[in-house]
Motif scaffolding. Sequence first.
Motif, PDB file in Angstrom:
ATOM      1  N   VAL A 171      -1.609  -4.299 -10.777  1.00 22.87           N
ATOM      2  CA  VAL A 171      -1.591  -5.175  -9.586  1.00 22.87           C
ATOM      3  C   VAL A 171      -2.479  -3.627  -8.512  1.00 22.87           C
ATOM      4  O   VAL A 171      -3.484  -4.228  -7.926  1.00 22.87           O
ATOM      5  N   THR A 172      -2.147  -3.295  -8.633  1.00 22.02           N
ATOM      6  CA  THR A 172      -2.409  -1.879  -8.166  1.00 22.02           C
ATOM      7  C   THR A 172      -4.178  -1.230  -8.497  1.00 22.02           C
ATOM      8  O   THR A 172      -4.467  -0.961  -7.582  1.00 22.02           O
ATOM      9  N   ASN A 173      -4.073  -1.607 -10.066  1.00 19.40           N
ATOM     10  CA  ASN A 173      -5.346  -0.870 -10.124  1.00 19.40           C
ATOM     11  C   ASN A 173      -6.479  -2.072  -8.776  1.00 19.40           C
ATOM     12  O   ASN A 173      -7.415  -1.738  -8.322  1.00 19.40           O
ATOM     13  N   ASN A 174      -5.753  -3.541  -8.781  1.00 20.54           N
ATOM     14  CA  ASN A 174      -6.685  -4.728  -8.362  1.00 20.54           C
ATOM     15  C   ASN A 174      -7.159  -4.585  -6.726  1.00 20.54           C
ATOM     16  O   ASN A 174      -8.000  -4.341  -6.111  1.00 20.54           O
ATOM     17  N   LYS A 190     -10.238  -2.821  -4.108  1.00 20.55           N
ATOM     18  CA  LYS A 190     -11.172  -3.463  -3.128  1.00 20.55           C
ATOM     19  C   LYS A 190     -11.443  -2.920  -1.700  1.00 20.55           C
ATOM     20  O   LYS A 190     -11.383  -3.263  -1.113  1.00 20.55           O
ATOM     21  N   VAL A 191     -11.158  -1.443  -2.085  1.00 18.10           N
ATOM     22  CA  VAL A 191     -10.850  -1.193  -0.765  1.00 18.10           C
ATOM     23  C   VAL A 191     -11.678   0.484  -1.469  1.00 18.10           C
ATOM     24  O   VAL A 191     -11.957   0.711  -2.601  1.00 18.10           O
ATOM     25  N   ASN A 192     -12.369   1.578   0.022  1.00 20.23           N
ATOM     26  CA  ASN A 192     -13.709   2.242  -1.012  1.00 20.23           C
ATOM     27  C   ASN A 192     -12.073   3.846  -1.465  1.00 20.23           C
ATOM     28  O   ASN A 192     -11.127   3.764  -0.431  1.00 20.23           O
ATOM     29  N   ASP A 214      -9.982  -0.719   5.694  1.00 16.91           N
ATOM     30  CA  ASP A 214     -10.568  -0.978   4.799  1.00 16.91           C
ATOM     31  C   ASP A 214      -9.685  -2.315   3.682  1.00 16.91           C
ATOM     32  O   ASP A 214     -10.683  -3.515   3.041  1.00 16.91           O
ATOM     33  N   ILE A 215      -8.225  -2.602   4.366  1.00 16.11           N
ATOM     34  CA  ILE A 215      -7.529  -3.507   3.189  1.00 16.11           C
ATOM     35  C   ILE A 215      -7.460  -5.136   4.459  1.00 16.11           C
ATOM     36  O   ILE A 215      -8.174  -5.356   5.270  1.00 16.11           O
ATOM     37  N   ASP A 216      -7.940  -6.137   3.657  1.00 14.63           N
ATOM     38  CA  ASP A 216      -7.710  -6.912   3.756  1.00 14.63           C
ATOM     39  C   ASP A 216      -6.792  -8.066   4.167  1.00 14.63           C
ATOM     40  O   ASP A 216      -6.451  -8.453   3.285  1.00 14.63           O
ATOM     41  N   TRP A 217      -6.110  -7.606   5.325  1.00 11.12           N
ATOM     42  CA  TRP A 217      -5.054  -7.582   5.678  1.00 11.12           C
ATOM     43  C   TRP A 217      -4.841 -10.088   5.715  1.00 11.12           C
ATOM     44  O   TRP A 217      -3.693  -9.867   6.073  1.00 11.12           O
ATOM     45  N   ALA A 265      -8.626   5.555  -0.171  1.00 10.34           N
ATOM     46  CA  ALA A 265      -7.681   5.738  -0.860  1.00 10.34           C
ATOM     47  C   ALA A 265      -6.694   6.517  -1.303  1.00 10.34           C
ATOM     48  O   ALA A 265      -5.491   6.966  -0.867  1.00 10.34           O
ATOM     49  N   LEU A 266      -7.932   7.578  -1.855  1.00 13.45           N
ATOM     50  CA  LEU A 266      -7.166   8.518  -1.863  1.00 13.45           C
ATOM     51  C   LEU A 266      -6.791   9.510  -1.229  1.00 13.45           C
ATOM     52  O   LEU A 266      -6.069  10.102  -1.174  1.00 13.45           O
ATOM     53  N   SER A 267      -7.671   9.385  -0.171  1.00 15.40           N
ATOM     54  CA  SER A 267      -7.329  10.131   0.998  1.00 15.40           C
ATOM     55  C   SER A 267      -5.905   9.573   1.737  1.00 15.40           C
ATOM     56  O   SER A 267      -4.800  10.962   2.149  1.00 15.40           O
ATOM     57  N   ALA A 268      -5.488   8.422   2.160  1.00 11.40           N
ATOM     58  CA  ALA A 268      -4.539   7.940   2.889  1.00 11.40           C
ATOM     59  C   ALA A 268      -3.166   8.491   1.129  1.00 11.40           C
ATOM     60  O   ALA A 268      -1.976   8.981   1.325  1.00 11.40           O
ATOM     61  N   ALA A 269      -3.390   8.052  -0.266  1.00 12.54           N
ATOM     62  CA  ALA A 269      -2.071   8.437  -0.595  1.00 12.54           C
ATOM     63  C   ALA A 269      -1.928   9.970  -0.466  1.00 12.54           C
ATOM     64  O   ALA A 269      -0.818  10.560  -0.202  1.00 12.54           O
TER      65      ALA A 269
END
Length: 312
Positions: free
Chosen positions: A281-284, A288-290, A183-186, A294-298
């Motif tokens: 910064v973190t909220n931004n 930008k992602v699903n 999802d991240i825009d690298w 993100a929660l699954s990754a965390a």
Amino acid sequence: DQIGDAAKKLGDASYDFAKEVDWNNGVFLQAPGSFQPLKALKAIDKMIEMGAAADPELLKKAADAHHKAIGSISGPNGVTSRADWDAVNAALGRVVASVPKQKVMDVYDAVKDITDPKVPAYMKSLVNGADAEKAYQGFLEFKDVVAANQVTTASAAAAVPTGDKIGTAAKALSDASYPFIKDIDWLSDIYLKPLPGKTAPETLTAIDKMIVMGSKMDDNLLKAAAEAHHKAIGSIDAKGVTSPADYEAVNAALGRIVASVPKQTVMDVYNSMAKIVDPSVTNNMFSKVNPLDALSAAKGFYTFKDVVEAVQ
Ligand code: DGD
Ligand code: CLA
Ligand code: PID
Ligand code: PID
Ligand code: PID
Ligand code: PID
Ligand code: PID
Ligand code: PID
């Protein structure tokens, strides 16, 4: 040693220049020309390859020299002491001498490839031009001493652990977080933006903690982590995303280097970063992602970290 002696001469020729550079200038966060993320990644890759080939003991000493130099900074320009300036140059000269010449030139060529030819002259325009020329002349003499002490063959690759608990846990972490990685825009330029409200000296304090952590890491595991990143860069798709297998190998390698230093050293990095990264910064990033990805990754990360801590 010869490189140490040569670094003193380099200091004589370059410390005036060093004092004139405004090290706190935000311009040094910008790309040195038009923004070309895939080409820049190639340049970083060449640095990773050079770092992986370097003598690990000399790398640690260079990290230590930087940590010490940060401690002697004075004045509005952020310059380190003369003695520490010389020590950093000596340490980096020794690192350069520990890898074959071609690996160094590959970095130079790749960085040149993303640098607008007008950049050096612009940098020079910000200082006393004669002092910059004196410094460059000093560098040219220094590099001959480095070349005379340089190895001609590359070191062997690192040994990669297999079947360890961190390796197994990395598979679960990677499965839980790969959708988020996709999802991240690298290729965004947002990662080159200044941290809101933070000055260079404040940011440097947090970077200092990373330098300290790097210097404590297990040699072989750090080298293996660099090699895993190099391999991962080799498998990126058009959006900059590496393959699942290489992503897993990077996670395993990073888990192992974290486990190779004391917990407090890791927490020092986290706490110093938390101080300079505004929640906006973190909220931004999150926006930008699903959010489910993100929660699954965390969740995957918080499970992984227990395995790392258990072997730390
Ligand atoms: C420079 C180099 C500094 C420019 C700074 C740009 C670097 C930006 C790095 C960004 C990298 C990304 C990392 C960030 C990641 C962020 C992630 C979020 O001013 C050149 C031309 C090419 C310049 C670009 C290549 C620079 C490579 C530097 C090494 C890379 C290191 C790593 C980077 C960073 C990361 C660190 C961890 O070489 O260089 C000036 C030179 O420019 C000037 O040109 C030289 C000619 O090459 C040389 O052949 C000769 O002509 C010389 O000499 C002039 O000029 C003449 C005489 O010949 C001499 O004898 C002497 O008299 C002299 O004049 C005196 O003036
Ligand atoms: Mg560095 C280099 C800043 C930590 C390892 N590092 C550089 C410079 C820049 C810098 C000054 C890259 C831009 C450039 O080439 O300018 N590093 C920097 C900061 C910090 C840091 C602010 C924060 C703590 N580094 C750090 C750590 C490590 C390294 C922890 C791991 C141990 N760093 C490292 C390496 C190299 C750098 C291996 C480089 O090769 C690169 C560099 O300096 O390349 C030349 C130009 C450079 C300078 C202004 C400083 C050197 C001055 C010389 C001796 C004289 C000046 C000559 C002339 C006027 C300009 C240079 C021309 C060039 C072609 C040689
Ligand atoms: C020119 C023309 C000739 C005259 C000449 C000339 C100039 C040539 C030049 C020059 C070559 C040159 C080379 C330079 C190289 C700089 C290399 C920097 C490397 C940075 C690295 C960063 C990193 C790390 C680190 C280790 C980590 C990995 C990383 C591990 C295991 C044009 C004058 C001969 C300046 C490696 C260090 C933390 C990526 O030829 O007529 O002018 O400059 O994190 O690794 O942790
Ligand atoms: C060459 C040609 C080939 C042969 C070769 C060759 C040589 C390459 C070489 C070499 C590259 C090289 C690089 C060196 C770089 C030195 C960089 C020094 C940086 C010092 C700093 C000090 C400081 C601080 C600090 C942070 C503060 C600012 C300061 C802030 C925000 C050419 C041999 C392969 C030596 C940055 C750390 C406290 C100033 O390739 O044919 O020989 O050497 O206070 O930051 O305040
Ligand atoms: C010229 C012509 C030749 C002769 C010559 C010549 C001159 C070239 C020159 C010159 C090149 C040059 C380069 C300089 C480079 C300085 C690099 C400094 C880097 C500092 C950094 C600081 C920082 C931070 C930090 C983290 C923060 C961001 C920053 C975040 C998220 C024209 C004389 C050879 C001066 C990286 C560490 C705090 C930016 O070539 O004939 O004269 O000078 O704040 O991170 O905020
Ligand atoms: C919290 C609340 C509790 C629950 C909890 C919790 C979370 C804590 C957390 C967390 C801690 C944490 C730590 C993290 C640390 C990351 C560290 C990164 C280090 C980077 C380095 C970079 C570098 C290099 C490198 C080597 C070079 C030097 C450098 C040499 C010799 C809040 C969950 C417990 C994420 C070291 C690698 C190239 C600088 O506590 O209730 O969530 O995350 O270039 O060195 O070359
Ligand atoms: C904790 C709490 C303490 C105990 C503790 C503790 C643990 C800390 C830990 C830990 C930190 C930690 C960090 C890890 C980080 C993993 C990062 C993985 C990144 C992978 C990437 C892959 C890729 C690429 C690549 C570049 C491409 C993009 C990609 C571009 C521009 C919490 C144990 C101390 C595991 C980035 C490389 C090819 C995606 O502190 O109580 O346990 O682990 O393709 O770039 O395209
Ligand atoms: C939130 C709330 C909690 C739950 C939660 C949560 C979410 C947090 C999040 C999130 C954090 C987050 C962070 C992300 C970070 C991505 C970082 C990427 C870095 C990429 C780089 C790429 C590059 C290059 C490169 C060199 C180039 C410059 C670049 C030059 C000179 C809110 C879910 C925990 C996604 C550095 C390498 C090519 C930029 O916390 O309840 O969701 O995401 O091109 O250099 O050009």
